[in-house]
Scaffold this motif. Structure first.
Motif, short mmCIF file in Angstrom:
data_model
loop_
_atom_site.label_atom_id
_atom_site.label_comp_id
_atom_site.label_asym_id
_atom_site.label_seq_id
_atom_site.Cartn_x
_atom_site.Cartn_y
_atom_site.Cartn_z
N TRP A 1 19.78 -0.18 16.15
CA TRP A 1 19.38 0.20 14.79
C TRP A 1 18.42 -0.85 14.24
O TRP A 1 18.80 -1.99 14.03
N SER B 1 23.61 3.53 9.35
CA SER B 1 22.75 4.04 10.41
C SER B 1 23.00 5.54 10.61
O SER B 1 23.91 6.12 10.01
N ARG C 1 29.00 4.99 13.43
CA ARG C 1 27.80 4.50 12.76
C ARG C 1 28.00 3.05 12.34
O ARG C 1 29.12 2.57 12.21
#
Length: 351
Positions: A217, A232, A243
């Motif tokens: 990310w 993210s 995430r």
């Protein structure tokens, strides 16, 4: 000298008394644990396969038999067989020996059994597994003495009758102070539950280094970010989406001097078994000029809900992050990476 002898003798007697009392207590506890006798001042608890007796408020759910003028039959050796009753989809009778089952060599206890009936309609090779509890009503306490041994009873053509040869001792039963025989009336009961072995099991498997287990990310224009949590895109590893999340101004005890990073478990993929999920991850703040990354290892059970994050409030100090010579922030951009090293996957499979 005489005083010393008297003191020594008194101490010895006290020791013997305490030892004797302790031994009596131990013998009493062992005797109770074997289910030899029951008194309403205590309830027996024991391991599986050992008879357990407990008083409870609820009536038996399958059958109750009440006998008035009990003294009429108190000396009879043949059993009383109840009418047929239905429980758990099968037909049954209670079989009561008021002075013990002579086949079991018992004459100082009441014996009680549950016998399956009308088995000729059952398929060949039939077997019925039963969790069986038998009862004696304590009228004085308005409770039921529940008797069980924690084992599943397997009824079949070779064994159609199960129960307890030593349901309750006759001295206890006939003792007016105990409350089991009141005004020459006594009640007995049964609870019959069928135990159907499951054909399925929930199997939890831990997968090391699962496919597609690295997520990167990149956060641009870091200096313009607000004081809030950013997240993210979701990424799928195992049966669950995950995430990353962080607050550029810090979080918890690291605020405002350190940068946090957290891993969140999100929803499950379609047709997945929805349970808690194990997630073990290497969380990294990438060094964009060398392999000297900031890294931490985290492992936890992630609950079914999606708002639970695991991570750290201080993966790097803000002063080190903003030092251009360190290589963690380049062109106002930072890079986080999550490497899922172990996840759990749950499936429903045959036993």
């Amino acid at each position: 000298m005489d005083s010393h002898k008297w003191s020594l003798g008194f101490t010895l007697l006290a020791f013997l008394f305490i030892t004797s009392s302790s031994a009596e207590l131990i013998i009493k506890q062992v005797t109770q644990g074997r289910g030899i006798e029951y008194n309403n001042s205590y309830s027996l608890t024991s391991n599986l396969g050992v008879t357990t007796r407990e008083l409870r408020d609820e009536r038996p759910s399958s059958k109750i038999v009440t006998i008035t003028s009990f003294s009429v039959i108190k000396d009879r050796g043949e059993p009383y067989e109840s009418s047929i009753f239905e429980a758990a989809g099968y037909k049954w009778r209670l079989v009561l020996y008021v002075k013990g089952n002579p086949k079991g060599g018992i004459n100082n206890h009441i014996s009680l059994y549950a016998r399956i009936e009308e088995t000729e309609t059952l398929p060949r090779g039939w077997e019925v597994n039963v969790d069986l509890k038998l009862f004696v009503h304590n009228r004085k306490l308005k409770k039921y003495l529940s008797v069980t041994d924690g084992t599943v009873k397997r009824y079949n053509d070779a064994k159609k009758e199960w129960g307890f040869t030593q349901l309750i001792s006759l001295p206890t039963f006939y003792n007016a102070n105990e409350g089991y025989l009141v005004q020459d009336t006594a009640s007995f009961g049964a609870e019959i539950f069928i135990v159907n072995p499951t054909e399925k099991q929930e199997k939890v498997t831990f997968i090391s280094n699962p496919p597609d287990n690295v997520f990167t990310w990149k956060i641009l224009r870091f200096s313009t970010l607000e004081d809030k949590f950013y997240y993210s895109d979701d990424f799928l590893v195992g049966d669950r989406y995950w995430r990353l999340g962080f607050n550029p101004k810090g979080s918890g005890g690291g605020r405002p001097h350190a940068l946090p990073i957290f891993l969140y478990a999100q929803g499950h993929k379609a047709n997945a078994v929805v349970t808690n999920t194990w997630g073990a991850v290497n969380l990294r703040l990438k060094n964009q000029r060398s392999s000297n990354h900031k890294q931490l290892y985290s492992a936890a059970w992630y609950p079914i809900r999606s708002d639970y994050g695991v991570g750290v409030n201080n993966i790097i100090l803000m002063s080190e992050l903003k030092d251009a010579s360190k290589g963690y922030m380049v062109n106002d951009a930072i890079i986080f990476e999550a490497e899922m090293v172990k996840v759990s996957v749950t499936n429903i499979v045959s036993v």
